[in-house]
Design an enzyme around this catalytic site. Structure first.
Site, short mmCIF file in Angstrom:
data_model
loop_
_atom_site.label_atom_id
_atom_site.label_comp_id
_atom_site.label_asym_id
_atom_site.label_seq_id
_atom_site.Cartn_x
_atom_site.Cartn_y
_atom_site.Cartn_z
N LYS A 24 0.85 -1.20 0.00
CA LYS A 24 0.00 0.00 0.00
C LYS A 24 0.88 1.24 0.00
O LYS A 24 2.02 1.19 0.47
CB LYS A 24 -0.87 0.02 1.27
CG LYS A 24 -1.99 -0.96 1.28
CD LYS A 24 -2.82 -0.81 2.55
CE LYS A 24 -3.97 -1.80 2.57
NZ LYS A 24 -4.98 -1.57 1.54
N ASP B 169 -7.64 -3.24 10.45
CA ASP B 169 -8.13 -4.26 9.52
C ASP B 169 -8.58 -5.55 10.22
O ASP B 169 -8.92 -6.53 9.57
CB ASP B 169 -7.05 -4.55 8.46
CG ASP B 169 -7.64 -4.92 7.12
OD1 ASP B 169 -8.82 -4.62 6.89
OD2 ASP B 169 -6.92 -5.52 6.30
N GLU C 258 -6.39 -9.45 0.49
CA GLU C 258 -6.08 -10.60 1.35
C GLU C 258 -7.25 -11.01 2.23
O GLU C 258 -7.32 -12.15 2.67
CB GLU C 258 -4.86 -10.27 2.24
CG GLU C 258 -5.16 -9.50 3.54
CD GLU C 258 -5.75 -8.12 3.31
OE1 GLU C 258 -5.58 -7.57 2.19
OE2 GLU C 258 -6.39 -7.58 4.23
N ARG D 224 -10.40 -11.51 1.64
CA ARG D 224 -11.21 -12.59 1.07
C ARG D 224 -10.45 -13.93 1.08
O ARG D 224 -11.06 -14.98 1.14
CB ARG D 224 -11.65 -12.20 -0.35
CG ARG D 224 -10.52 -11.95 -1.28
CD ARG D 224 -10.92 -11.14 -2.52
NE ARG D 224 -10.96 -9.70 -2.25
CZ ARG D 224 -11.25 -8.77 -3.16
NH1 ARG D 224 -11.55 -9.13 -4.40
NH2 ARG D 224 -11.25 -7.50 -2.85
N1 BES Z 1 -8.23 -3.76 4.26
C1 BES Z 1 -8.37 -3.35 2.92
C2 BES Z 1 -9.67 -2.61 2.66
C3 BES Z 1 -9.75 -1.23 3.20
C4 BES Z 1 -9.20 -0.17 2.52
C5 BES Z 1 -10.46 -0.98 4.35
C6 BES Z 1 -9.33 1.12 3.02
C7 BES Z 1 -10.60 0.30 4.84
C8 BES Z 1 -10.04 1.35 4.17
C9 BES Z 1 -8.33 -4.56 1.99
O1 BES Z 1 -7.55 -5.61 2.41
C10 BES Z 1 -7.76 -4.08 0.70
O2 BES Z 1 -6.63 -3.71 0.69
N2 BES Z 1 -8.57 -4.09 -0.34
C11 BES Z 1 -8.16 -3.62 -1.61
C12 BES Z 1 -8.69 -4.58 -2.64
C13 BES Z 1 -8.16 -4.35 -4.01
C14 BES Z 1 -6.69 -4.70 -4.06
C15 BES Z 1 -8.94 -5.20 -4.98
C16 BES Z 1 -8.72 -2.23 -1.81
O3 BES Z 1 -9.85 -1.99 -1.38
O4 BES Z 1 -8.03 -1.38 -2.35
ZN ZN Z 2 -7.28 -5.82 4.40
MN MN Z 3 -5.53 -5.40 1.81
#
Ligand code: BES
Ligand code: ZN
Ligand code: MN
Length: 521
Positions: free
Chosen positions: A280, A291, A352, A354
């Protein structure tokens, strides 16, 4: 803080602060009117001078009101005189608690529970006053070397019920409110703890403590056992971290018939999500300690319902690990085999949640569940779709979706029903495996839910995407404990149905209060 229930007149309370409501257009509530009479119109004078207009949520603290036994009277604005909605009542209670922390009063007696709220009884009024009060007083300062002095926590709050015959219902409401409040506190504490403290093994210890405290059962699995179950999707996420994965399984056997099908709650427990190899961006990455809020709220709701000893069989399942980059971490393009046997091409290691939930959902099958509800901070796309107001709700069973929506509505912890149509499944196609773990940017929250649905075919299932609602940013940064209230209400409703108690919450409150029977402390 200590809570208490009593009945009795406001002018007779020998206490640091008495809290009463006033309406707009200079109307007083029953309790405010009693204080006004004994003080020869002191309160109506103040209102006439325009210092308190009665707007909902406004407050004014008066000192030395003549002929009363209390040090202060707090007036709380209620808006127009009418039958209140639940939301407005909660807002008035919250305002009164916030204002109380700005005084040095250590004890207060609140008369706000004398209001009439649409479709609700005294028990509910007290329950909600307790929940809102605990929520408003919550602070997370265990890592501050000096405590914040700007707001004090009162020592004791007494909630007055309109009449003596309401005391028993008030007491029941208080016990329920405390159980929900304790569950919410657990969820907030776990959410707010930093990733270096709240690790997978820490979460597992906390889970075990909850089960031990209330006579539930706990089973905690480590990496070896998780591998033996064939959860290679889950383990692929944990691989890059030096913290070991855990699978936490808690059981509450509350139903009369121990063989009743349980309700299974599943919570995403990523104790820190760096994104893994699909790292990220740095800005705001600290927030990825949240998370594990799916896990935190499942543990919080579980705690609340076992404390209440709800007559249901409930299983909580929490897959928990860190998502970190490392030389041995899972890489984009890797293919993993889930416990269900379905293979997954990991196109983005940041998707991750899912990957750990799919194996937990397969594991849930062994409990022969009546219903499975998973809770996860799953997608940034859900925040884009619904902001921070509504939780995203998906289900393979419309009647279950309706139950969850209604439960959320009831306790101001709302969700919004999102589509789970087959057309979206197309986006998860992979040329090399049974599916990819991402479906591209369009409808990102929906395709994440579609991914999970492939592992939840054996039972009625719902998924709550709480990425937007589990925590707040900005000045009041912190975990919200959502959707603990929704989950507890949902479970309570299920318990009521099981008991044949179909409309517990629809019970009308009795008419206006009688002249309070004067009893002294
Ligand atoms: N934990 C994150 C989702 C998230 C992002 C929660 C921002 C709260 C605030 C999750 O694991 C994630 O990183 N999801 C990605 C999925 C993408 C790579 C398809 C996302 O939402 O960017
Ligand atoms: Zn996550
Ligand atoms: Mn993630």
């Amino acid at each position: 803080m200590e809570f208490n229930i009593k009945s009795g007149s406001p002018e007779k309370q020998r206490v640091a602060c008495v809290i009463v409501g006033v309406y707009e257009s200079r109307k007083l509530t029953f309790a405010a009117d009693l204080l006004d009479r004994i003080s020869n119109g002191f309160i109506s004078d103040v209102i006439r001078h325009g210092d308190m207009e009665g707007k909902l949520g406004s407050t004014l603290v008066l000192h030395s009101v003549p002929h009363t036994l209390c040090d202060r009277v707090m007036l709380v604005g209620l808006g127009k005189e009418r039958e209140f909605r639940a939301k407005e009542y909660r807002e008035a209670v919250r305002a009164s608690v916030k204002a109380l922390t700005q005084t040095s009063a250590s004890e207060a007696v609140s008369y706000l529970s004398e209001l009439t709220v649409k479709k609700h009884d005294v028990e509910w009024m007290i329950e909600q006053a307790t929940v809102v009060t605990l929520d408003a007083l919550y602070r997370f300062d265990r890592f501050k070397s000096k405590q914040d002095e700007s707001a004090r926590e009162p020592r004791k709050l007494t909630l007055a019920v309109p009449r003596r015959s309401d005391l028993a219902d008030g007491e029941k409401g208080l016990q329920r409110g405390l159980a929900i409040g304790n569950g919410m506190k657990l969820a907030k504490d776990l959410g707010n703890l930093p990733g270096n403290v709240c690790t997978p093994s820490y979460l597992a210890d906390e889970g075990r403590k909850v089960a031990d405290a209330f006579g539930g059962e706990a089973e905690i699995l480590g990496p070896k056992e998780i591998a033996e179950l064939g959860m290679h999707s889950f383990l692929s996420v944990a691989k890059g971290s030096s913290e070991e994965a855990r699978l936490i399984v808690l059981k509450h056997q509350g139903a009369k018939d121990k063989s009743d099908k349980p309700i299974v709650l599943v919570g995403k427990g990523i104790t820190f999500d760096s994104g893994g190899i699909s790292l990220k961006p740095g800005e705001g990455m600290d927030e990825m300690k949240y998370d594990m809020c799916g896990a935190a709220t499942v543990l919080g709701a579980f705690r609340a319902v076992v404390e209440m000893n709800l007559p249901l069989n409930i299983v909580a399942i929490v897959p928990t690990c860190e998502n970190m980059p490392a030389g041995n971490a899972v890489k984009p393009g890797d293919i993993v085999t889930s416990m269900s046997g379905q293979t997954i091409e990991v196109l983005n290691t940041d998707a991750e949640g899912r990957l750990i939930l799919c194996d937990a959902l397969t594991y849930a099958e062994r409990f022969n569940p009546a219903t499975v509800v998973d809770v996860a901070t799953l997608t940034g796309a859900c925040v884009i779709a619904l902001g921070h107001i509504a939780t995203g709700l998906y289900s393979n069973q419309d009647s279950l979706a309706r139950e969850l929506l209604a439960a959320g509505e009831e306790v101001a912890d709302r969700a919004w029903h999102m589509p789970l149509w087959d057309e979206y499944q197309e986006q998860l196609k992979s040329p090399f495996a049974d599916m990819a773990n991402i479906g591209g940017r369009p409808g990102g929250s929906i395709t994440a839910a579609c991914f999970l649905s492939r592992f939840a075919k054996a039972y009625d299932w719902a998924h709550l995407d709480i990425a937007g609602t589990a925590w707040k940013g900005g000045k009041e940064k912190g975990a919200t404990a959502r959707p603990v209230p929704l989950l507890v209400q949902f479970l309570q409703d299920r318990a009521d149905i099981a008991l044949g108690n179909v409309v517990r919450r629809g019970r009308p409150r009795r008419e206006a209060p009688e002249v309070a029977d004067d009893e002294q402390d």
